[in-house]
Design a protein around this motif. Structure first.
Motif, mmCIF file in Angstrom:
data_model
loop_
_atom_site.group_PDB
_atom_site.id
_atom_site.type_symbol
_atom_site.label_atom_id
_atom_site.label_comp_id
_atom_site.label_asym_id
_atom_site.label_seq_id
_atom_site.Cartn_x
_atom_site.Cartn_y
_atom_site.Cartn_z
ATOM 1 N N ASN A 53 0.833 -1.196 0.000
ATOM 2 C CA ASN A 53 0.000 0.000 0.000
ATOM 3 C C ASN A 53 0.867 1.245 0.000
ATOM 4 O OD1 ASN A 53 0.109 1.073 3.057
ATOM 5 N ND2 ASN A 53 0.194 -1.167 3.044
ATOM 6 N N THR A 54 0.259 2.344 -0.440
ATOM 7 C CA THR A 54 0.959 3.629 -0.449
ATOM 8 C C THR A 54 0.169 4.637 0.373
ATOM 9 O OG1 THR A 54 1.736 3.138 -2.676
ATOM 10 C CG2 THR A 54 1.939 5.429 -1.923
ATOM 11 N N PRO A 55 0.686 5.021 1.542
ATOM 12 C CA PRO A 55 -0.024 6.027 2.346
ATOM 13 C C PRO A 55 0.195 7.436 1.801
ATOM 14 C CG PRO A 55 1.536 4.714 3.671
ATOM 15 C CD PRO A 55 1.858 4.489 2.229
ATOM 16 N N ARG A 56 -0.863 8.220 1.821
ATOM 17 C CA ARG A 56 -0.810 9.641 1.490
ATOM 18 C C ARG A 56 -1.659 10.352 2.539
ATOM 19 N NH1 ARG A 56 -2.485 8.047 -4.491
ATOM 20 N NH2 ARG A 56 -0.467 7.353 -5.251
ATOM 21 N N PRO A 57 -1.562 11.665 2.635
ATOM 22 C CA PRO A 57 -2.378 12.347 3.640
ATOM 23 C C PRO A 57 -3.869 12.088 3.421
ATOM 24 C CG PRO A 57 -0.670 13.798 2.823
ATOM 25 C CD PRO A 57 -0.629 12.570 1.959
ATOM 26 N N GLY A 58 -4.514 11.508 4.390
ATOM 27 C CA GLY A 58 -5.954 11.259 4.321
ATOM 28 C C GLY A 58 -6.369 10.088 3.459
ATOM 29 N N ARG A 59 -5.393 9.326 2.979
ATOM 30 C CA ARG A 59 -5.731 8.252 2.034
ATOM 31 C C ARG A 59 -4.629 7.202 1.986
ATOM 32 N NH1 ARG A 59 -8.827 8.191 -2.856
ATOM 33 N NH2 ARG A 59 -8.049 6.629 -4.322
ATOM 34 N N ILE A 60 -5.032 5.971 1.839
ATOM 35 C CA ILE A 60 -4.065 4.900 1.561
ATOM 36 C C ILE A 60 -4.536 4.170 0.321
ATOM 37 C CG2 ILE A 60 -3.131 2.698 2.367
ATOM 38 C CD1 ILE A 60 -3.300 3.815 5.205
ATOM 39 N N GLN A 61 -3.650 4.051 -0.638
ATOM 40 C CA GLN A 61 -3.960 3.378 -1.893
ATOM 41 C C GLN A 61 -3.347 1.975 -1.849
ATOM 42 O OE1 GLN A 61 -5.614 5.155 -4.467
ATOM 43 N NE2 GLN A 61 -5.852 3.163 -5.454
ATOM 44 N N LEU A 62 -4.166 0.964 -2.133
ATOM 45 C CA LEU A 62 -3.624 -0.387 -2.235
ATOM 46 C C LEU A 62 -2.989 -0.571 -3.608
ATOM 47 C CD1 LEU A 62 -5.797 -0.686 0.128
ATOM 48 C CD2 LEU A 62 -5.790 -3.099 -0.474
ATOM 49 N N SER A 63 -1.921 -1.329 -3.658
ATOM 50 C CA SER A 63 -1.230 -1.549 -4.928
ATOM 51 C C SER A 63 -2.085 -2.376 -5.878
ATOM 52 C CB SER A 63 0.099 -2.261 -4.675
ATOM 53 O OG SER A 63 0.905 -1.479 -3.837
ATOM 54 N N ASP A 64 -1.752 -2.303 -7.161
ATOM 55 C CA ASP A 64 -2.411 -3.098 -8.205
ATOM 56 C C ASP A 64 -3.913 -2.824 -8.290
ATOM 57 O OD1 ASP A 64 0.075 -4.334 -8.651
ATOM 58 O OD2 ASP A 64 -0.327 -5.794 -7.073
ATOM 59 N N GLU A 65 -4.303 -1.570 -8.025
ATOM 60 C CA GLU A 65 -5.706 -1.165 -8.147
ATOM 61 C C GLU A 65 -6.640 -2.049 -7.330
ATOM 62 O OE1 GLU A 65 -6.549 -0.845 -12.288
ATOM 63 O OE2 GLU A 65 -5.232 0.879 -12.556
ATOM 64 N N ARG A 66 -6.172 -2.392 -6.123
ATOM 65 C CA ARG A 66 -6.986 -3.236 -5.232
ATOM 66 C C ARG A 66 -7.903 -2.406 -4.347
ATOM 67 N NH1 ARG A 66 -6.031 -9.095 -5.424
ATOM 68 N NH2 ARG A 66 -4.166 -9.317 -6.686
#
Lengths: 111, 147
Positions: A53-66
């Motif tokens: 996963n990639t944390p950003r302010p206010g959001r975490i994005q899971l890899s591979d569009e999960r």
């Protein structure tokens, strides 16, 4: 120790909405006194269950569009939105449940 | 106190080492054990006999909290721990290679708390609930590792 408790002290995070199609979407609300470190709570939980996963302010994005998890702070509460895609429906449910447990019970240790 | 045993096995499409490594991190158990609310105060961090942690478990509305201790860690074959307070039980995961996959067996031996059985369920119902839970744990483990 075995005890009967109807109002668990960790349960101040509630799931208020859920939709499932190819993806699973949930919305939670957290009523809290202190501001939790949501990024740490969710990112460390995803790491624990081997979901990059990639944390950003206010959001975490899971890899591979999960999917992703976002949080929006208000004065006494946080609104949290979770979207999981690309896994089986069973795994989506397990990951959502794991993140919800983390949201509920990490709070106890931070307060 | 009477005792009971719940056992369930399944084939998981993953190498034994991967399955063992997933199982043997105590805090990860909340992701595949239904009702396990949290694991904390794990000492030391890596799985080994003598490692201890605290747990909190929601068993159909009853909150059971206590301490656990790892009693066996033989990577990648066996991982075992005991709940030493709360409701005493021994949990043994056995992982056997099966071609490119692995056969995973969970065996849980537990004491049957008389007061809980008397209050909420008959002993056969209690045992069936625990057997169902063992099945669900292995099913969840398979889901987490395969899909």
């Amino acid at each position: 120790m075995i005890r009967l408790r109807f109002l668990h002290p960790g349960r101040h995070v509630w799931r208020v909405w859920r939709r499932r199609d190819d993806a699973l979407e949930e919305r939670w609300v957290s009523f809290r006194r202190v501001l939790p470190n949501w990024e740490k709570i969710f990112s460390s939980t995803l790491d624990l269950i081997w979901l990059p996963n990639t944390p950003r302010p206010g959001r975490i994005q899971l890899s591979d569009e999960r999917g992703f998890i976002t949080w929006h702070e208000e004065r006494w509460m946080t609104r949290i939105t979770l979207r999981l895609a690309g896994f089986s429906a069973a795994k989506q449910s397990l990951v959502a449940a794991t993140l919800l447990k983390a949201a509920r019970f990490h709070l106890l240790e931070e307060e | 106190m009477p005792t009971g045993k719940a056992t369930h096995s399944a084939t998981i499409s993953a190498p034994p080492q991967k399955i063992y490594d997933f199982l043997a991190e105590a805090t990860r158990a909340t992701s595949f054990i239904p009702g396990l609310s949290r694991i904390h105060n794990v000492q030391p961090a890596t799985a080994q006999p003598g490692q201890t942690w605290e747990y909190e478990f929601d068993w159909f509305g009853l909150v059971v909290s206590g301490n656990s201790k790892c009693t066996r860690s033989d990577r990648p074959k066996v991982y075992e721990f005991q709940t030493i307070t709360g409701n005493p039980s021994t949990w043994t995961y056995k992982i056997e290679p099966s071609g490119a996959n692995a056969q995973v067996t969970l065996e849980v031996q537990y004491e049957i708390p008389g007061n809980v059985v008397a209050r909420f369920a008959s002993q056969p119902v209690f045992e069936k609930m625990n057997q169902d839970r063992a099945r669900e744990i292995i099913s969840n483990l398979k889901t987490m590792l395969e899909s």
